[in-house]
Design an enzyme around this catalytic site. Structure first.
Site, PDB file in Angstrom:
ATOM      1  N   GLU A  64     166.256 -45.920  49.612  1.00  0.00           N
ATOM      2  CA  GLU A  64     167.120 -44.748  49.582  1.00  0.00           C
ATOM      3  C   GLU A  64     168.343 -44.930  50.480  1.00  0.00           C
ATOM      4  O   GLU A  64     169.475 -44.618  50.083  1.00  0.00           O
ATOM      5  CB  GLU A  64     166.344 -43.499  50.018  1.00  0.00           C
ATOM      6  CG  GLU A  64     165.154 -43.183  49.138  1.00  0.00           C
ATOM      7  CD  GLU A  64     163.851 -43.771  49.666  1.00  0.00           C
ATOM      8  OE1 GLU A  64     162.830 -43.068  49.601  1.00  0.00           O
ATOM      9  OE2 GLU A  64     163.870 -44.927  50.153  1.00  0.00           O
ATOM     10  N   ARG A 197     153.576 -66.055  41.383  1.00  0.00           N
ATOM     11  CA  ARG A 197     153.278 -66.286  42.800  1.00  0.00           C
ATOM     12  C   ARG A 197     154.351 -65.648  43.677  1.00  0.00           C
ATOM     13  O   ARG A 197     154.057 -65.005  44.684  1.00  0.00           O
ATOM     14  CB  ARG A 197     153.230 -67.782  43.100  1.00  0.00           C
ATOM     15  CG  ARG A 197     151.978 -68.504  42.668  1.00  0.00           C
ATOM     16  CD  ARG A 197     152.072 -69.976  43.050  1.00  0.00           C
ATOM     17  NE  ARG A 197     150.942 -70.755  42.531  1.00  0.00           N
ATOM     18  CZ  ARG A 197     150.857 -72.062  42.567  1.00  0.00           C
ATOM     19  NH1 ARG A 197     151.843 -72.769  43.121  1.00  0.00           N
ATOM     20  NH2 ARG A 197     149.801 -72.685  42.069  1.00  0.00           N
ATOM     21  N   THR A 209     137.955 -74.424  44.389  1.00  0.00           N
ATOM     22  CA  THR A 209     139.233 -74.866  43.827  1.00  0.00           C
ATOM     23  C   THR A 209     139.928 -75.841  44.762  1.00  0.00           C
ATOM     24  O   THR A 209     140.511 -76.841  44.320  1.00  0.00           O
ATOM     25  CB  THR A 209     140.142 -73.647  43.566  1.00  0.00           C
ATOM     26  OG1 THR A 209     139.552 -72.824  42.573  1.00  0.00           O
ATOM     27  CG2 THR A 209     141.531 -74.058  43.109  1.00  0.00           C
ATOM     28  N   ASP A 213     140.737 -79.544  43.499  1.00  0.00           N
ATOM     29  CA  ASP A 213     142.120 -79.800  43.090  1.00  0.00           C
ATOM     30  C   ASP A 213     143.081 -80.120  44.226  1.00  0.00           C
ATOM     31  O   ASP A 213     144.192 -80.587  43.973  1.00  0.00           O
ATOM     32  CB  ASP A 213     142.674 -78.580  42.346  1.00  0.00           C
ATOM     33  CG  ASP A 213     141.897 -78.267  41.079  1.00  0.00           C
ATOM     34  OD1 ASP A 213     141.181 -79.165  40.591  1.00  0.00           O
ATOM     35  OD2 ASP A 213     142.014 -77.133  40.583  1.00  0.00           O
ATOM     36  N   GLU A 309     144.188 -67.274  42.064  1.00  0.00           N
ATOM     37  CA  GLU A 309     144.072 -68.448  41.189  1.00  0.00           C
ATOM     38  C   GLU A 309     142.766 -69.182  41.474  1.00  0.00           C
ATOM     39  O   GLU A 309     142.670 -70.391  41.309  1.00  0.00           O
ATOM     40  CB  GLU A 309     145.269 -69.373  41.416  1.00  0.00           C
ATOM     41  CG  GLU A 309     146.618 -68.725  41.159  1.00  0.00           C
ATOM     42  CD  GLU A 309     147.763 -69.714  41.271  1.00  0.00           C
ATOM     43  OE1 GLU A 309     147.720 -70.767  40.602  1.00  0.00           O
ATOM     44  OE2 GLU A 309     148.704 -69.431  42.027  1.00  0.00           O
ATOM     45  N   GLY A 311     139.642 -69.993  40.494  1.00  0.00           N
ATOM     46  CA  GLY A 311     138.548 -70.618  39.782  1.00  0.00           C
ATOM     47  C   GLY A 311     137.566 -69.651  39.140  1.00  0.00           C
ATOM     48  O   GLY A 311     137.587 -68.443  39.395  1.00  0.00           O
TER      49      GLY A 311
END
Length: 378
Positions: A64, A197, A209, A213, A309, A311
């Site tokens: 505002e 993201r 994960t 990875d 993210e 898994g």
């Protein structure tokens, strides 16, 4: 004092269109304004936008005051459109409601009340008591969606959770025990994930994960490098490798590991030496982390929206426990064509596909991959 309404207030759909623009303006700042909501505001005079503003990085200044400053003297006698009730309390800055009154605004169109108990209708009441005409509820559904993270953090002490899933056409997220990692989606889908993201305060994964990875979990799209959400790992027993990419980059981009109360103190100290932050929560009845307690930790740290993210196991638990507010499913055109790890348990899949629980609000393509987006039915 009776407010004089601009002629544009009489047009049947002008308020809806102006509010949609204000909400869209605020949404552009999602992922940067925590712990405050990403509010958008427009100052309109005689049908022309003369001022615009959105909540800035870190939550200040508010939308505002940005819009009023942009409008300058043209704000006097104009209408202000704002996606959330203007604040009425003194915090880091004076109340936005008082700034609106001082600017000479004669009408405020507000999408919804702010559930924050410091506001909760007081801002609208303050405006009305000053003689300003207040129209409430225009664009309320879209505003609720845009501010869901703020709403949940205030009312349920947890952030909004967006769950991302990537699957082969036959429903697998990974291969077998010695063939786990799959490159499922194409470039367009991967770029879409990078943008998602950037629009969240935190990216969250499970330790499974990380071990499979070794992800980086940063935003790497050109132009968005400054938008780096905190990286969160749910790691019950502190198994995060000290040589992982997360540990190596923790001094530059924050990493928070949430572990169980009884996890190894020695492992905690070793991870802290890399720059990783540690938070402890109780174990649940299944021996894993109490997910709700972990989300409470994030909310207390000011996190309003989380991009998960993490898994198949984390995904299934978030859905089954009722914490997945939005689910984005990317489906590749090719099957895995042999036994693998299903992207979701059968119970979680059934919940996601139950129209009484989730509404399919988008069914499109990101390059060669199909994209389906589900929202929780409130």
């Amino acid at each position: 004092m009776t407010a004089v309404l601009p002629a544009t207030a009489l047009e049947p759909d002008f308020d809806e269109r102006a509010m949609a623009a204000a909400i869209a303006l605020g949404r552009r700042e999602l992922g940067t304004t925590a712990p405050n909501p990403a509010v958008g505001a427009l100052v309109v005079r005689d049908g022309v936008i003369v001022g615009r503003g959105a909540t800035r990085k870190g939550g200040r200044p508010h939308a505002e005051t940005e819009a009023l400053q942009h409008a300058g003297d043209l704000a006097r006698g104009a209408t202000l459109y704002v996606s959330l009730e203007p604040c009425s309390h003194f915090g880091v800055t004076p109340p936005c409601a008082q700034a609106i009154i001082n600017a000479g605004i004669v009408r405020v169109v507000s999408a919804m009340d702010d559930p924050d108990p410091r506001v909760a209708g007081r801002g609208h009441r303050m405006l009305r008591e000053a003689g300003i005409n207040v129209t409430l509820g225009v664009g309320a559904v879209a505003a609720h969606r845009a501010h869901l993270g703020h709403i949940l953090r205030i009312t349920r002490l947890r952030p909004e959770i967006t769950l991302k899933l990537a699957e082969t056409s036959d429903g697998y997220a990974a291969g077998g025990e010695h063939d786990r990692r799959l490159h499922i989606t194409g470039l367009a889908a991967n770029n879409r994930v990078q943008m998602m993201r950037a629009a969240h305060d935190a990216v969250m994964v499970g330790i499974g994960t990380v071990l499979a990875d070794d992800p980086l979990l940063t935003v790497r799209l050109q132009g968005l490098e400054a938008r780096q959400p905190i990286r969160v790992v749910l790691d019950t027993d502190l198994r995060l490798p000290l040589r992982s990419r997360l540990a190596a980059t923790a001094p530059e981009t924050p990493v928070l590991v949430i572990c169980a109360d009884d996890a190894s103190p020695q492992a905690e100290q070793a991870l802290k030496r890399t720059g990783i932050q540690i938070a402890r929560v109780p174990r649940g009845s299944d021996g894993h982390l109490d997910i709700e307690a972990a989300l409470n930790v994030l909310a207390r740290r000011g996190v309003t929206c989380v991009f998960s993210e993490g898994g198949p196991k984390i995904a299934a638990r978030l859905i089954e426990l009722g914490f997945a507010d939005e689910c984005v499913v990317f489906t590749a055109p090719k099957p895995f064509a042999r036994q693998g790890v299903p992207v979701l348990s059968s119970a979680a899949r059934a919940q996601l596909e139950n129209p009484q629980l989730y509404a399919l609000i988008e069914d499109a393509h990101a390059g060669v991959d199909r994209l389906r987006r589900y929202e929780r039915v409130w």
